[in-house]
Every structure is written in structure tokens, then in C-alpha cells.
Design an enzyme around this catalytic site. Sequence first.
Site, PDB file in Angstrom:
ATOM      1  N   LYS A   9      45.466  44.160  29.558  1.00  0.00           N
ATOM      2  CA  LYS A   9      45.932  44.029  30.946  1.00  0.00           C
ATOM      3  C   LYS A   9      46.861  42.816  31.132  1.00  0.00           C
ATOM      4  O   LYS A   9      46.889  41.911  30.289  1.00  0.00           O
ATOM      5  CB  LYS A   9      44.711  43.927  31.872  1.00  0.00           C
ATOM      6  CG  LYS A   9      43.853  45.197  31.904  1.00  0.00           C
ATOM      7  CD  LYS A   9      42.800  45.096  33.002  1.00  0.00           C
ATOM      8  CE  LYS A   9      41.953  46.350  33.073  1.00  0.00           C
ATOM      9  NZ  LYS A   9      41.028  46.341  34.224  1.00  0.00           N
ATOM     10  N   TYR A  49      44.697  55.380  37.840  1.00  0.00           N
ATOM     11  CA  TYR A  49      43.362  55.039  38.362  1.00  0.00           C
ATOM     12  C   TYR A  49      42.955  55.965  39.518  1.00  0.00           C
ATOM     13  O   TYR A  49      42.170  55.553  40.383  1.00  0.00           O
ATOM     14  CB  TYR A  49      43.343  53.590  38.837  1.00  0.00           C
ATOM     15  CG  TYR A  49      43.148  52.565  37.729  1.00  0.00           C
ATOM     16  CD1 TYR A  49      41.973  52.522  36.981  1.00  0.00           C
ATOM     17  CD2 TYR A  49      44.123  51.617  37.443  1.00  0.00           C
ATOM     18  CE1 TYR A  49      41.775  51.575  35.982  1.00  0.00           C
ATOM     19  CE2 TYR A  49      43.935  50.657  36.441  1.00  0.00           C
ATOM     20  CZ  TYR A  49      42.758  50.645  35.717  1.00  0.00           C
ATOM     21  OH  TYR A  49      42.554  49.704  34.744  1.00  0.00           O
ATOM     22  N   ARG A 102      35.633  40.731  26.762  1.00  0.00           N
ATOM     23  CA  ARG A 102      35.595  40.247  28.149  1.00  0.00           C
ATOM     24  C   ARG A 102      34.815  38.933  28.272  1.00  0.00           C
ATOM     25  O   ARG A 102      35.163  38.065  29.065  1.00  0.00           O
ATOM     26  CB  ARG A 102      35.030  41.335  29.063  1.00  0.00           C
ATOM     27  CG  ARG A 102      36.084  42.420  29.350  1.00  0.00           C
ATOM     28  CD  ARG A 102      35.473  43.631  29.987  1.00  0.00           C
ATOM     29  NE  ARG A 102      36.463  44.576  30.490  1.00  0.00           N
ATOM     30  CZ  ARG A 102      36.187  45.827  30.784  1.00  0.00           C
ATOM     31  NH1 ARG A 102      34.956  46.293  30.623  1.00  0.00           N
ATOM     32  NH2 ARG A 102      37.125  46.631  31.224  1.00  0.00           N
ATOM     33  N   ASN A 112      40.058  41.330  34.036  1.00  0.00           N
ATOM     34  CA  ASN A 112      39.054  41.480  32.975  1.00  0.00           C
ATOM     35  C   ASN A 112      39.675  41.888  31.633  1.00  0.00           C
ATOM     36  O   ASN A 112      39.011  42.415  30.752  1.00  0.00           O
ATOM     37  CB  ASN A 112      37.908  42.413  33.409  1.00  0.00           C
ATOM     38  CG  ASN A 112      38.352  43.833  33.673  1.00  0.00           C
ATOM     39  OD1 ASN A 112      39.540  44.140  33.665  1.00  0.00           O
ATOM     40  ND2 ASN A 112      37.399  44.726  33.885  1.00  0.00           N
ATOM     41  N   HIS A 115      41.076  47.423  29.323  1.00  0.00           N
ATOM     42  CA  HIS A 115      40.552  48.670  29.892  1.00  0.00           C
ATOM     43  C   HIS A 115      40.217  49.607  28.737  1.00  0.00           C
ATOM     44  O   HIS A 115      40.865  49.559  27.684  1.00  0.00           O
ATOM     45  CB  HIS A 115      41.599  49.338  30.795  1.00  0.00           C
ATOM     46  CG  HIS A 115      41.257  50.766  31.116  1.00  0.00           C
ATOM     47  ND1 HIS A 115      40.411  51.110  32.143  1.00  0.00           N
ATOM     48  CD2 HIS A 115      41.614  51.929  30.514  1.00  0.00           C
ATOM     49  CE1 HIS A 115      40.263  52.426  32.156  1.00  0.00           C
ATOM     50  NE2 HIS A 115      40.989  52.944  31.184  1.00  0.00           N
ATOM     51  N   GLU A 126      43.894  59.956  29.825  1.00  0.00           N
ATOM     52  CA  GLU A 126      44.571  58.645  29.792  1.00  0.00           C
ATOM     53  C   GLU A 126      45.576  58.561  28.634  1.00  0.00           C
ATOM     54  O   GLU A 126      46.662  58.007  28.794  1.00  0.00           O
ATOM     55  CB  GLU A 126      43.520  57.534  29.721  1.00  0.00           C
ATOM     56  CG  GLU A 126      42.728  57.440  31.029  1.00  0.00           C
ATOM     57  CD  GLU A 126      41.613  56.412  31.019  1.00  0.00           C
ATOM     58  OE1 GLU A 126      41.356  55.788  29.961  1.00  0.00           O
ATOM     59  OE2 GLU A 126      41.002  56.210  32.085  1.00  0.00           O
TER      60      GLU A 126
HETATM   61  P1  CMP Z   1      38.715  49.035  34.319  1.00  0.00           P
HETATM   62  O1  CMP Z   1      37.876  49.257  33.104  1.00  0.00           O
HETATM   63  O2  CMP Z   1      40.166  48.941  34.127  1.00  0.00           O
HETATM   64  O3  CMP Z   1      38.413  50.185  35.398  1.00  0.00           O
HETATM   65  C1  CMP Z   1      38.588  49.990  36.793  1.00  0.00           C
HETATM   66  C2  CMP Z   1      38.844  48.558  37.134  1.00  0.00           C
HETATM   67  O4  CMP Z   1      38.652  48.190  38.481  1.00  0.00           O
HETATM   68  C3  CMP Z   1      37.875  47.671  36.379  1.00  0.00           C
HETATM   69  O5  CMP Z   1      38.219  47.666  35.002  1.00  0.00           O
HETATM   70  C4  CMP Z   1      38.020  46.340  37.107  1.00  0.00           C
HETATM   71  O6  CMP Z   1      39.060  45.546  36.562  1.00  0.00           O
HETATM   72  C5  CMP Z   1      38.463  46.773  38.508  1.00  0.00           C
HETATM   73  N1  CMP Z   1      37.486  46.431  39.542  1.00  0.00           N
HETATM   74  C6  CMP Z   1      37.712  45.592  40.555  1.00  0.00           C
HETATM   75  N2  CMP Z   1      36.652  45.503  41.356  1.00  0.00           N
HETATM   76  C7  CMP Z   1      35.699  46.314  40.843  1.00  0.00           C
HETATM   77  C8  CMP Z   1      34.360  46.651  41.216  1.00  0.00           C
HETATM   78  N3  CMP Z   1      33.777  46.145  42.299  1.00  0.00           N
HETATM   79  N4  CMP Z   1      33.690  47.519  40.414  1.00  0.00           N
HETATM   80  C9  CMP Z   1      34.262  48.056  39.314  1.00  0.00           C
HETATM   81  N5  CMP Z   1      35.545  47.781  38.921  1.00  0.00           N
HETATM   82  C10 CMP Z   1      36.245  46.912  39.673  1.00  0.00           C
END
Ligand code: CMP
Length: 138
Positions: A9, A49, A102, A112, A115, A126
Amino acid sequence: MEQTFAIIKPDAVERNLIGKILEKIETEGFRVASIKRALLTVLIAEGFYHVHKERPFFKDLTKSMCAGPVVLLVLEKEGAIKAWRKLMGATNPAEADEGTIRKEFAVNLEKNSVHGSDAPETAAFEISYFFSQTEIIS
Ligand code: CMP
């Protein structure tokens, strides 16, 4: 060989962590079947997303994914989907286990660092969202 999809990311690319993250990926026995750098647009991030579109964090999430370049990856390994999620660690870095990407690199829930697909159907969607078949070398 199972394939999964990964993103390094913007927060991690900005901190020059591409090499460190790829080293962990290769050390864990994944093969990089395809890799490219990209700058996502909001429309592309929203499409990617789409399963989260009703969530309160959708707007911030899609905006943060466009904040800078990302690295898109197709990874291969036996049981790649589960293995990549294990190596990434929990979505919220505060809950991530020692030794995970992470835990080591992520800043917070939004930043974070990585992904990963969560199931075979999402991996198929994806991968095909960003890569054509001819770009993937198994
Ligand atoms: P990712 O694995 O990319 O999938 C969805 C993303 O939403 C997740 O990582 C987080 O970076 C982001 N995100 C932000 N807020 C939340 C939340 N409350 N719960 C889950 N994902 C979140």
C-alpha cells in the site's frame, strides 16, 4: 499451485519498504508470478473495494489507496491465500502477531501496509482486476 493477490500500500511504498516486504515474501517461499507499480484512481480503488462500499470507512480507505503509488503482486505457493494472510498479520496492526508484516511495518488500521485476498473467489476477482493472463508467469 495456488495464486493470491497482494498490494504493497501507499504508506509502505512511501517509506521505501518495497524491498523489505518482498524479501519477507520470498523468504516465506512465495514465488512472485507478476509485479507492477501503479497509481490508483478513486474509481479504480472503489471498484476494487466494492464489497466494502456500505462500510463507514469506505471513503477514507479508497482515498488512502490513491495517496501514492502501490505495488501490485500475484503470489504463488501451496496454500498461498492463507499463507499470505498469515504473513501479513491481523488487519489492525495493534492485534498483529510478532513476525508479521503488519506488526513490523503498519502504522494503523488504514495505513496497514499490505492487502491480501481472503478467499479463492476474491483472489480470482482481484488478480483479474489488475492483471491480464499474459502478464502472469507461473
Ligand atoms: P485491507 O486488507 O486492504 O481490506 C480493507 C481495508 O479497509 C483494510 O485492509 C483496512 O486497511 C481498511 N479499514 C479501515 N478501517 C477498517 C475497519 N474498521 N475494519 C476493517 N478494515 C478497515
